[in-house]
Motif scaffolding. Structure first.
Motif, PDB file in Angstrom:
ATOM      1  N   TRP A 196       1.007  -1.036   0.008  1.00 25.74           N
ATOM      2  CA  TRP A 196       0.084   0.000   0.119  1.00 25.74           C
ATOM      3  C   TRP A 196       1.161   1.503  -0.096  1.00 25.74           C
ATOM      4  O   TRP A 196       2.149   1.178  -0.066  1.00 25.74           O
ATOM      5  CB  TRP A 196      -0.836  -0.476   1.424  1.00 25.74           C
ATOM      6  N   ALA A 197       0.275   2.251  -0.080  1.00 22.45           N
ATOM      7  CA  ALA A 197       1.403   3.341  -0.601  1.00 22.45           C
ATOM      8  C   ALA A 197       0.736   5.184   0.232  1.00 22.45           C
ATOM      9  O   ALA A 197      -0.672   4.461   0.333  1.00 22.45           O
ATOM     10  CB  ALA A 197       2.183   3.984  -2.175  1.00 22.45           C
ATOM     11  N   ASP A 361      -1.552  11.138  -7.974  1.00 19.06           N
ATOM     12  CA  ASP A 361      -0.596   9.391  -8.876  1.00 19.06           C
ATOM     13  C   ASP A 361      -1.795   8.562  -8.570  1.00 19.06           C
ATOM     14  O   ASP A 361      -1.777   7.381  -8.655  1.00 19.06           O
ATOM     15  CB  ASP A 361       0.672   9.641  -8.372  1.00 19.06           C
ATOM     16  N   GLY A 362      -1.919   8.895  -7.028  1.00 22.15           N
ATOM     17  CA  GLY A 362      -2.907   7.471  -5.863  1.00 22.15           C
ATOM     18  C   GLY A 362      -3.898   7.141  -6.446  1.00 22.15           C
ATOM     19  O   GLY A 362      -4.348   5.709  -6.414  1.00 22.15           O
ATOM     20  N   ALA A 363      -4.412   8.421  -7.073  1.00 23.00           N
ATOM     21  CA  ALA A 363      -5.386   7.301  -8.156  1.00 23.00           C
ATOM     22  C   ALA A 363      -5.039   6.364  -9.348  1.00 23.00           C
ATOM     23  O   ALA A 363      -6.347   5.458  -9.147  1.00 23.00           O
ATOM     24  CB  ALA A 363      -6.757   9.201  -8.931  1.00 23.00           C
ATOM     25  N   GLN A 364      -3.954   7.262 -10.160  1.00 20.19           N
ATOM     26  CA  GLN A 364      -3.458   5.940 -10.695  1.00 20.19           C
ATOM     27  C   GLN A 364      -3.722   4.831 -10.111  1.00 20.19           C
ATOM     28  O   GLN A 364      -3.974   3.786 -10.660  1.00 20.19           O
ATOM     29  CB  GLN A 364      -2.379   6.273 -11.477  1.00 20.19           C
ATOM     30  N   LEU A 365      -2.672   4.951  -9.160  1.00 21.42           N
ATOM     31  CA  LEU A 365      -1.671   3.430  -8.442  1.00 21.42           C
ATOM     32  C   LEU A 365      -2.958   2.717  -7.836  1.00 21.42           C
ATOM     33  O   LEU A 365      -3.026   1.496  -7.843  1.00 21.42           O
ATOM     34  CB  LEU A 365      -0.823   3.411  -6.999  1.00 21.42           C
ATOM     35  N   THR A 366      -4.126   2.839  -7.584  1.00 18.41           N
ATOM     36  CA  THR A 366      -5.411   3.090  -6.486  1.00 18.41           C
ATOM     37  C   THR A 366      -5.770   1.819  -7.759  1.00 18.41           C
ATOM     38  O   THR A 366      -6.208   0.450  -7.229  1.00 18.41           O
ATOM     39  CB  THR A 366      -6.481   4.053  -5.342  1.00 18.41           C
ATOM     40  N   ARG A 368      -4.507   0.396 -10.716  1.00 10.81           N
ATOM     41  CA  ARG A 368      -3.883  -0.418 -10.919  1.00 10.81           C
ATOM     42  C   ARG A 368      -3.323  -1.387  -9.976  1.00 10.81           C
ATOM     43  O   ARG A 368      -2.750  -2.284  -9.999  1.00 10.81           O
ATOM     44  CB  ARG A 368      -2.483   0.121 -10.512  1.00 10.81           C
ATOM     45  N   GLY A 369      -4.392  -1.207  -8.956  1.00  9.36           N
ATOM     46  CA  GLY A 369      -4.345  -2.101  -7.824  1.00  9.36           C
ATOM     47  C   GLY A 369      -4.141  -1.757  -6.842  1.00  9.36           C
ATOM     48  O   GLY A 369      -3.542  -3.230  -5.151  1.00  9.36           O
ATOM     49  N   LEU A 370      -3.006  -0.808  -6.284  1.00  8.91           N
ATOM     50  CA  LEU A 370      -1.842  -0.862  -5.219  1.00  8.91           C
ATOM     51  C   LEU A 370      -3.191   0.817  -4.543  1.00  8.91           C
ATOM     52  O   LEU A 370      -3.002   1.548  -4.793  1.00  8.91           O
ATOM     53  CB  LEU A 370      -1.082   0.034  -5.944  1.00  8.91           C
TER      54      LEU A 370
END
Length: 414
Positions: A196-197, A361-366, A368-370
């Motif tokens: 998670w991030a 960037d969190g929207a993209q990563l979320t 993408r499964g993170l």
């Protein structure tokens, strides 16, 4: 901890704006490579592991866990190294000033004083007698998001000085082109290894972003027919007039300057052309997914209306999705939200959940499964020449990161 203000000044002095005209290259501007190279060197000097600066200006690294926490899920920390392209940005002359109250003056440009008042930004009322990072008024500062970078680096500096501070294994990423919608899309999540991030990329201290807009770009192309104006009747079709007619059909009250909170908008980013060919670029935003789709339908209907009035094929509109509202997914991870809110309270800051009027960037990563909520970086009036970053807010955010690491880095049974 070292001088975080000096660190931010060093980073901001490297002009690294992204560009929507980057012809599909990543990064969209060569200057982002300079920022990436500096961060790679500094990560190595701090003792980070697996430091990588790739051909696309992605900077990644790992940091070992504190003793006893090696088996815990890896925590990712992310910020973007590009700055906004909408305001002048090169050269950048950052500096630290001691704010004495009243207007915070950046400088004078063409006889005009560039300043912000406490009436415009009430946070200034509590900053008298403290240090603030600003520019000379000729450019934006770039605290969005170099304040976030400085805070992550200062946190690693703290861990290097005291490895016993509890924390899980860490993954760090500094990514290019967030301001033009690219951001973390090329980050190799598997190699990065985070379970998670968090991104550090929202404004005033204490903000926690759990929601973003749904977002897309809209590109409107107009084709006209030129002829001598003396014989134009019934023949001439003006592409610029077609764009103007299209724009006039979009709800004027639903532009960003008239909206707030969860209200979406249509924003005309640019328009150019002449009689035979013209084009316009819009960004379309809405927190509500159904409302977002309705906005695309409205633009398509406006295009059809102009074509009926001015001739078939005069206008066409196309869309390119950029990110989705991460609130659809982040709420499924209450342990992350509990850790984030708790870390702020640990240092005496009452957090607030805000629907971000933008993306991360969190929207993209979320998606993408993170899962990747967003935390404050402490910048104010981003994307403007009046941008400023209170040093105290950056220092507190380093404390927040320490407590976030402590909360997610407690050894089993600890």
């Amino acid at each position: 901890m070292g001088d975080i203000a000096e660190r931010l000044v060093r980073y901001c002095a490297i002009a690294s704006p992204s560009s929507p005209d980057g012809a599909g290259a990543v990064p969209s501007t060569p200057s982002q490579h300079a920022m990436a190279a500096l961060l790679g060197r500094e990560l190595e000097e701090l003792g980070a592991e697996d430091v990588s600066v790739d051909a696309h200006a992605y900077v990644t690294a790992h940091w070992p866990a504190s003793p006893g926490c090696e088996g815990l899920p890896r925590l990712g920390l992310c910020a973007h190294l590009d700055t906004a392209w909408q305001a002048v940005g090169d050269p950048v002359r950052p500096r630290v000033v001691r704010y004495g109250g009243g207007p915070l003056v950046m400088g004078e440009v063409d006889g005009e004083t560039v300043a912000v008042t406490p009436e415009e930004e009430p946070v200034l009322l509590g900053l008298a007698g403290t240090d603030v990072v600003v520019t000379d008024g000729t450019s934006l500062l770039g605290g969005d998001d170099k304040a976030g970078i400085a805070e992550i680096m200062a946190y690693l500096e703290r861990l290097a000085a005291d490895p016993a501070i509890p924390h899980p294994p860490l993954a760090v990423a500094f990514v290019p082109d967030e301001e033009v919608g690219h951001g973390a899309s090329l980050l190799d999540i598997d190699a990065w290894g985070a379970a998670w991030a968090f991104t550090l990329d929202t404004g005033p201290l204490g903000e926690v972003t759990l929601e973003t807009f749904n977002a897309c770009d809209a590109f409107v192309e107009a084709r006209g027919r030129a002829v001598h104006t003396g014989w134009a009747k019934g023949v001439l079709v003006n592409a610029c007039e077609a764009l103007a007619a299209f724009h006039g059909l979009l709800p004027a009250a639903e532009r960003p300057e008239h909206t707030e909170g969860r209200e979406g908008f249509y924003h005309l980013v640019s328009m150019e052309g002449e009689c035979e060919r013209a084009r316009a670029h819009y960004i379309v935003r809405d927190h509500d997914r159904a409302g977002f789709e309705r906005r695309r339908d409205v633009m398509a209907a406006a295009c059809d209306h102009v074509n009926r009035a001015m001739g078939a094929g005069t206008l066409s509109v196309s869309f390119r999705d950029t990110y989705r509202n991460m609130g659809e997914e982040v709420g499924r991870h209450p342990e992350l939200l509990e850790a984030a809110f708790g870390a702020f309270r640990d240092v005496g800051v009452e957090p607030s959940a805000v629907p971000m009027r933008g993306g991360t960037d969190g929207a993209q990563l979320t998606f993408r499964g993170l899962p990747c909520p967003n935390l404050s970086a402490g910048y104010h009036l981003a994307h403007s020449r009046r941008e400023f970053v209170p040093v105290r807010e950056m220092e507190v955010m380093v404390d927040v990161l320490e407590h976030l690491g402590r909360r997610l880095g407690s050894p089993p049974g600890g």
